[in-house]
Write a protein that holds these residues in place. Sequence first.
Motif: not given
Length: 379
Positions: A134, A112, A169-171, A118, A114-115, A94, A164, A92
């Motif tokens: 990813s 990081v 739980h992907q980012a 972001d 996610q949206t 992150r 995503i 991961d």
Amino acid sequence: MHVLVLGAGQLARMMSLAGAPLNIQISAYDVNSETVVHPLTQMTTGNDLASAIRQADVITAEFEHIPLDILAVCEKSGKFLPSTEAIKAGGDRRIEKKRLDDAGVKNARYFVIQTYEDFHKAIEHVGVPMVLKSALGGYDGKGQWRLKELDQADTIWAEMAECIAATDHQAIVAEEFVPFVREVSLVGARSANGTVAVYPLAENVHTNGVLSLSTAITDQALQEQAKQMFTAVAESLGYVGVLALEFFDVSGSLLVNEIAPRVHNSGHWTQQGSETCQFENHLRAICAMPLGSTRLIRETTMINILGEDRLPEAVMAMAGVHVHWYGKVKRSGRKMGHINVCGDSSGSVQNKLSDLAQWLDQAAYPALHEFVRKSSTQA
């Protein structure tokens, strides 16, 4: 001593080969088929993970992307090394970035995502151009994008948003684009008592995001930097076993690009080039044996065999050329094996690589041919 490896690919295979002289027996758990197999023959020897855990003295892993439920069961046994936290850091991005920050090790500026909001914050924080990866999954160039111009943003976002949404739980981790001179990696081992032994740095060449060629190099200043950073990361993780750090060389200053909590492709050269190969040292570390010498005993370059399942007889007959097949079914782009090319000097290795290039197809081995071309230009 019996070691259970999570994963049944070529790294488990090479651990088995390295472990035999030390009387270490290796079993491999295929997380996809949920079966225990012999790492060399791939014959099924069981389908009960709980029984395999009971029979093992030590449990380790050959890759990072292990289902968390399997990782939890192995951790609960008290036999798993290097540690679940180390494996999670490798799987991961992150967690990886936070671990590097916690260890005080230099790495690329990041954000990081996610949206969509972001994404635009990342552009402000990281800047353009940027590299986007990813957080979960993605390797050998997969799950990655490059934002070079702002007018690409919406197109790239559409692909990232799909990525995503496809995985829980992907980012996406956005990183600044680093104008590096070359990519290098350091493979090393750490014992439970804190003893650290590192191999010489390897200079790496990638083709379409996949490692193609690694050469052991001598650069004392970079070696010292890399060892300090390796030690900081390994101690921060409480690591036991072999660990690889991939770096960007930015005009003599190193930035960590990735952590690989396992034996590593860029360390395959150690099978012929070092006194003790990375596979043996991983087993020594996790089985509480003294670490073996990591001394370079001959100049060595490793060439990955991608998507090919045979070599010309002339290659097999060359002195100083060692072929390692993985026993896989041929598939385009798949890592089928590797070739270690050894010599008494860097010039000797370059000559052998030039001879190899006459027999190996340029389309299948582009990094080899480019290396030979550059070497002949510089001569």
